[in-house]
Design a protein around this motif. Structure first.
Motif, PDB file in Angstrom:
ATOM      1  N   SER A  59       2.887  -6.593   0.034  1.00 34.68           N
ATOM      2  CA  SER A  59       2.859  -5.922   1.326  1.00 34.68           C
ATOM      3  C   SER A  59       2.227  -4.546   1.142  1.00 34.68           C
ATOM      4  CB  SER A  59       4.270  -5.782   1.893  1.00 34.68           C
ATOM      5  OG  SER A  59       5.073  -5.030   1.017  1.00 34.68           O
ATOM      6  N   ALA A  60       1.723  -3.974   2.222  1.00 35.47           N
ATOM      7  CA  ALA A  60       1.045  -2.687   2.152  1.00 35.47           C
ATOM      8  C   ALA A  60       2.054  -1.555   2.014  1.00 35.47           C
ATOM      9  CB  ALA A  60       0.201  -2.483   3.396  1.00 35.47           C
ATOM     10  N   ALA A  61       1.615  -0.493   1.371  1.00 37.57           N
ATOM     11  CA  ALA A  61       2.470   0.673   1.159  1.00 37.57           C
ATOM     12  C   ALA A  61       2.396   1.622   2.360  1.00 37.57           C
ATOM     13  CB  ALA A  61       2.033   1.400  -0.104  1.00 37.57           C
ATOM     14  N   PHE A  62       3.263   2.616   2.351  1.00 38.82           N
ATOM     15  CA  PHE A  62       3.289   3.708   3.355  1.00 38.82           C
ATOM     16  C   PHE A  62       3.617   3.228   4.763  1.00 38.82           C
ATOM     17  CE2 PHE A  62       0.098   4.805   0.072  1.00 38.82           C
ATOM     18  CZ  PHE A  62       0.818   5.800  -0.563  1.00 38.82           C
ATOM     19  N   LYS A  63       4.502   2.259   4.896  1.00 38.02           N
ATOM     20  CA  LYS A  63       4.869   1.760   6.224  1.00 38.02           C
ATOM     21  C   LYS A  63       6.371   1.856   6.489  1.00 38.02           C
ATOM     22  CE  LYS A  63       3.452  -0.888   9.111  1.00 38.02           C
ATOM     23  NZ  LYS A  63       3.200  -0.785  10.541  1.00 38.02           N
ATOM     24  N   ARG A  64       7.090   2.624   5.696  1.00 37.74           N
ATOM     25  CA  ARG A  64       8.547   2.631   5.793  1.00 37.74           C
ATOM     26  C   ARG A  64       9.098   3.701   6.739  1.00 37.74           C
ATOM     27  NH1 ARG A  64       9.958  -2.286   4.350  1.00 37.74           N
ATOM     28  NH2 ARG A  64       9.078  -2.836   2.344  1.00 37.74           N
ATOM     29  N   GLY A  71       0.456  -6.646   7.572  1.00 38.45           N
ATOM     30  CA  GLY A  71       0.143  -7.893   6.880  1.00 38.45           C
ATOM     31  C   GLY A  71       0.255  -7.780   5.379  1.00 38.45           C
ATOM     32  N   SER A  72      -0.345  -8.742   4.685  1.00 38.28           N
ATOM     33  CA  SER A  72      -0.262  -8.767   3.232  1.00 38.28           C
ATOM     34  C   SER A  72      -1.635  -8.546   2.622  1.00 38.28           C
ATOM     35  CB  SER A  72       0.312 -10.107   2.767  1.00 38.28           C
ATOM     36  OG  SER A  72      -0.437 -11.167   3.298  1.00 38.28           O
ATOM     37  N   LYS A  73      -1.627  -7.980   1.433  1.00 42.64           N
ATOM     38  CA  LYS A  73      -2.853  -7.677   0.702  1.00 42.64           C
ATOM     39  C   LYS A  73      -2.852  -8.457  -0.611  1.00 42.64           C
ATOM     40  CE  LYS A  73      -3.275  -4.172   3.628  1.00 42.64           C
ATOM     41  NZ  LYS A  73      -3.527  -4.637   4.956  1.00 42.64           N
ATOM     42  N   VAL A  74      -4.047  -8.787  -1.088  1.00 40.83           N
ATOM     43  CA  VAL A  74      -4.173  -9.485  -2.374  1.00 40.83           C
ATOM     44  C   VAL A  74      -4.156  -8.450  -3.487  1.00 40.83           C
ATOM     45  CG1 VAL A  74      -5.640 -10.997  -3.768  1.00 40.83           C
ATOM     46  CG2 VAL A  74      -5.476 -11.350  -1.314  1.00 40.83           C
ATOM     47  N   VAL A  75      -3.409  -8.738  -4.542  1.00 35.89           N
ATOM     48  CA  VAL A  75      -3.288  -7.836  -5.684  1.00 35.89           C
ATOM     49  C   VAL A  75      -4.582  -7.868  -6.496  1.00 35.89           C
ATOM     50  CG1 VAL A  75      -2.002  -7.492  -7.839  1.00 35.89           C
ATOM     51  CG2 VAL A  75      -0.786  -8.077  -5.771  1.00 35.89           C
TER      52      VAL A  75
END
Length: 71
Positions: free
Chosen positions: A31-36, A52-56
């Motif tokens: 999941s993406a960072a900085f969304k909390r 959404g989701s990101k590929v590592v």
């Protein structure tokens, strides 16, 4: 009669198991960072891109694959 040696089992890294999952093709998604929190000071565009989701990345995926042996 010789005893058969047991194959060692690997432990799943529980922190990684909660943060990453594998797709059907074997890619690892996160999941993406900085969304909390403190979302009011962030722009709508940055919040939208963090959805959404990101590929590592491949370099990190190698490490995560070792942490998730049975996923």
């Amino acid at each position: 009669m010789a005893k058969k040696a047991k194959k060692l089992k690997l432990k799943t890294h529980r922190g990684a198991a909660k943060r990453f999952k594998k797709t059907g093709t074997g890619k690892i998604v996160r999941s993406a960072a900085f969304k909390r929190h403190i979302l009011t000071s962030k722009t709508t565009k940055s919040k939208r891109h963090a959805r959404g989701s990101k590929v590592v990345t491949p370099g990190d995926a190698r490490k995560i694959n070792l942490m998730l042996p049975y996923k």
